[in-house]
Design a protein around this motif. Sequence first.
Motif, PDB file in Angstrom:
ATOM      1  N   ILE A 160       0.554 -14.451  16.459  1.00 45.91           N
ATOM      2  CA  ILE A 160       0.236 -13.307  15.808  1.00 45.91           C
ATOM      3  C   ILE A 160       1.502 -12.893  14.809  1.00 45.91           C
ATOM      4  N   GLU A 161       2.842 -13.714  15.318  1.00 47.10           N
ATOM      5  CA  GLU A 161       3.921 -13.322  14.408  1.00 47.10           C
ATOM      6  C   GLU A 161       3.933 -14.035  13.173  1.00 47.10           C
ATOM      7  N   GLU A 162       3.274 -15.240  12.943  1.00 46.62           N
ATOM      8  CA  GLU A 162       2.957 -15.904  11.794  1.00 46.62           C
ATOM      9  C   GLU A 162       2.069 -15.052  10.871  1.00 46.62           C
ATOM     10  N   ILE A 163       1.057 -14.514  11.340  1.00 45.15           N
ATOM     11  CA  ILE A 163      -0.059 -13.877  10.601  1.00 45.15           C
ATOM     12  C   ILE A 163       0.589 -12.589   9.988  1.00 45.15           C
ATOM     13  N   LEU A 164       1.451 -11.659  10.940  1.00 46.46           N
ATOM     14  CA  LEU A 164       2.345 -10.798  10.360  1.00 46.46           C
ATOM     15  C   LEU A 164       3.117 -10.984   9.101  1.00 46.46           C
ATOM     16  N   GLU A 165       3.727 -12.155   9.181  1.00 47.35           N
ATOM     17  CA  GLU A 165       4.621 -12.734   8.291  1.00 47.35           C
ATOM     18  C   GLU A 165       3.808 -13.032   6.925  1.00 47.35           C
ATOM     19  N   TYR A 166       2.595 -13.529   7.194  1.00 48.78           N
ATOM     20  CA  TYR A 166       1.635 -13.786   5.914  1.00 48.78           C
ATOM     21  C   TYR A 166       1.265 -12.812   5.480  1.00 48.78           C
ATOM     22  N   GLU A 167       0.870 -11.580   6.053  1.00 45.47           N
ATOM     23  CA  GLU A 167       0.244 -10.558   5.715  1.00 45.47           C
ATOM     24  C   GLU A 167       1.414  -9.891   4.819  1.00 45.47           C
ATOM     25  N   ALA A 168       2.918  -9.580   5.374  1.00 48.35           N
ATOM     26  CA  ALA A 168       3.953  -9.238   4.512  1.00 48.35           C
ATOM     27  C   ALA A 168       4.067  -9.815   3.261  1.00 48.35           C
ATOM     28  N   ASP A 169       4.069 -11.273   3.086  1.00 49.50           N
ATOM     29  CA  ASP A 169       4.475 -12.230   1.988  1.00 49.50           C
ATOM     30  C   ASP A 169       3.171 -11.764   0.896  1.00 49.50           C
ATOM     31  N   ASN A 170       2.182 -11.706   1.550  1.00 45.69           N
ATOM     32  CA  ASN A 170       1.009 -11.652   0.282  1.00 45.69           C
ATOM     33  C   ASN A 170       0.858 -10.166  -0.068  1.00 45.69           C
ATOM     34  N   GLN A 171       1.075  -9.245   1.117  1.00 45.79           N
ATOM     35  CA  GLN A 171       1.004  -7.780   0.346  1.00 45.79           C
ATOM     36  C   GLN A 171       2.133  -7.680  -0.496  1.00 45.79           C
ATOM     37  N   ASP A 172       3.309  -8.374  -0.548  1.00 47.61           N
ATOM     38  CA  ASP A 172       4.326  -8.132  -1.489  1.00 47.61           C
ATOM     39  C   ASP A 172       3.760  -8.382  -2.828  1.00 47.61           C
ATOM     40  N   ALA A 173       3.173  -9.695  -2.828  1.00 48.11           N
ATOM     41  CA  ALA A 173       2.537 -10.211  -3.965  1.00 48.11           C
ATOM     42  C   ALA A 173       1.799  -9.233  -4.737  1.00 48.11           C
ATOM     43  N   LEU A 174       0.820  -8.708  -3.728  1.00 47.95           N
ATOM     44  CA  LEU A 174      -0.155  -7.876  -4.393  1.00 47.95           C
ATOM     45  C   LEU A 174       0.523  -6.719  -4.696  1.00 47.95           C
ATOM     46  N   GLY A 175       1.268  -6.083  -4.270  1.00 48.64           N
ATOM     47  CA  GLY A 175       2.241  -4.888  -4.796  1.00 48.64           C
ATOM     48  C   GLY A 175       2.499  -4.954  -6.325  1.00 48.64           C
ATOM     49  N   LYS A 176       2.717  -6.263  -6.665  1.00 44.15           N
ATOM     50  CA  LYS A 176       3.127  -6.311  -8.130  1.00 44.15           C
ATOM     51  C   LYS A 176       1.911  -6.594  -9.107  1.00 44.15           C
ATOM     52  N   THR A 177       0.731  -6.403  -8.314  1.00 46.48           N
ATOM     53  CA  THR A 177      -0.418  -6.725  -9.469  1.00 46.48           C
ATOM     54  C   THR A 177      -0.885  -5.464 -10.227  1.00 46.48           C
ATOM     55  N   TYR A 178      -1.601  -5.830 -11.394  1.00 51.90           N
ATOM     56  CA  TYR A 178      -2.120  -4.727 -12.216  1.00 51.90           C
ATOM     57  C   TYR A 178      -3.161  -3.904 -11.414  1.00 51.90           C
ATOM     58  N   ASP A 179      -4.131  -4.684 -10.414  1.00 50.90           N
ATOM     59  CA  ASP A 179      -4.971  -4.038  -9.647  1.00 50.90           C
ATOM     60  C   ASP A 179      -4.585  -2.981  -8.715  1.00 50.90           C
ATOM     61  N   PHE A 180      -3.242  -3.289  -8.260  1.00 53.29           N
ATOM     62  CA  PHE A 180      -2.864  -2.416  -7.132  1.00 53.29           C
ATOM     63  C   PHE A 180      -2.405  -1.064  -8.031  1.00 53.29           C
ATOM     64  N   ALA A 181      -1.665  -1.181  -8.938  1.00 54.50           N
ATOM     65  CA  ALA A 181      -1.220  -0.266  -9.838  1.00 54.50           C
ATOM     66  C   ALA A 181      -2.297   0.771 -10.189  1.00 54.50           C
ATOM     67  N   GLU A 182      -3.406   0.115 -10.862  1.00 56.87           N
ATOM     68  CA  GLU A 182      -4.820   0.779 -11.247  1.00 56.87           C
ATOM     69  C   GLU A 182      -5.282   1.311  -9.841  1.00 56.87           C
ATOM     70  N   GLY A 183      -5.421   0.856  -8.500  1.00 61.26           N
ATOM     71  CA  GLY A 183      -5.952   1.529  -7.618  1.00 61.26           C
ATOM     72  C   GLY A 183      -5.348   2.717  -7.173  1.00 61.26           C
ATOM     73  N   VAL A 184      -3.879   2.635  -7.411  1.00 61.28           N
ATOM     74  CA  VAL A 184      -3.052   4.103  -6.811  1.00 61.28           C
ATOM     75  C   VAL A 184      -3.316   4.976  -8.070  1.00 61.28           C
ATOM     76  N   MET A 185      -3.247   4.737  -9.079  1.00 62.93           N
ATOM     77  CA  MET A 185      -3.559   5.654 -10.165  1.00 62.93           C
ATOM     78  C   MET A 185      -4.922   6.180 -10.200  1.00 62.93           C
ATOM     79  N   SER A 186      -5.797   5.382  -9.795  1.00 69.00           N
ATOM     80  CA  SER A 186      -7.116   5.950  -9.972  1.00 69.00           C
ATOM     81  C   SER A 186      -7.301   6.850  -8.675  1.00 69.00           C
ATOM     82  N   PHE A 187      -6.672   6.737  -7.766  1.00 69.44           N
ATOM     83  CA  PHE A 187      -6.667   7.210  -6.374  1.00 69.44           C
ATOM     84  C   PHE A 187      -6.175   8.686  -6.709  1.00 69.44           C
TER      85      PHE A 187
END
Length: 260
Positions: free
Chosen positions: A222-249
């Motif tokens: 569970i500790e490793e998965i939590l870290e994988y989630e954090a690392d990959n969520q950090d990367a997704l937070g820098k994507t165009y699609d995240f910005a577009e998703g928030v703006m569209s919301f």
Amino acid sequence: MYENILFEISDSVATIKLNRPQVYNALSTSLINEITAAMEVASTNEAIRVIIITGEGDKAFCSGADLKSGLDGGLTSLGDSLRKNYNPMIKAIRNVEKPVICRMNGIAAGAGMSLALACDMIIANKDAYMSELFVGIGLMPDAGSMYFLPRIVGMQKAFELCSTGRKIYMDEALSLGLVTNVVPYEKLDETINELTSYYKNAPTKAIGLMKKVLNQSFNSSIEEILEYEADNQDALGKTYDFAEGVMSFLQKRTPIFKGK
């Protein structure tokens, strides 16, 4: 370029069709390597956002290894054949950070069942069946079946299916979670098109990283998965699609994702 598959790219969707209907789309060395090569193209082409793997005809998705074709010329063992040919194909499907949908047009047996299970979703012809028929020739399942099956159906059922090689018809396959949906053959394309219409407009980077982390889930704490989630969520937070998703919301409109 391809002799054993039909490979088509259309409107962000790549379709890989096994094209050996005269032998129920059995896996020869050439066919396996062409699937792997097509997967590599689909993986690196940013315009492609969803991949379909299917077979020619309405009889067989893939009947397994082509026993008549024998081993690759320079190989002397079944293990070497798996390492050189089958394993790279399965890893290419599991590692591509895009959704892979199996359009299971007909039977999926032996390594053909492994090929189907390697996909992220299976939409199956209701008249098809699956079978781990390796035991009938004194072998064990390979090409990933020993990994996928117990994760899907549990250890005892996996043992039963592997050790008997019996046919698994689609009602049972659906109840076991081996397939995602079962439809009449004439509805197969309509159902696949509905799925691809969603995925080709979805946030592909997010879905790709979901797949990446899910691949690690059974082999991590569970500790490793939590870290994988954090690392990959950090990367997704820098994507165009995240910005577009928030703006569209905030603007109360449908998001227009670009898969970037």
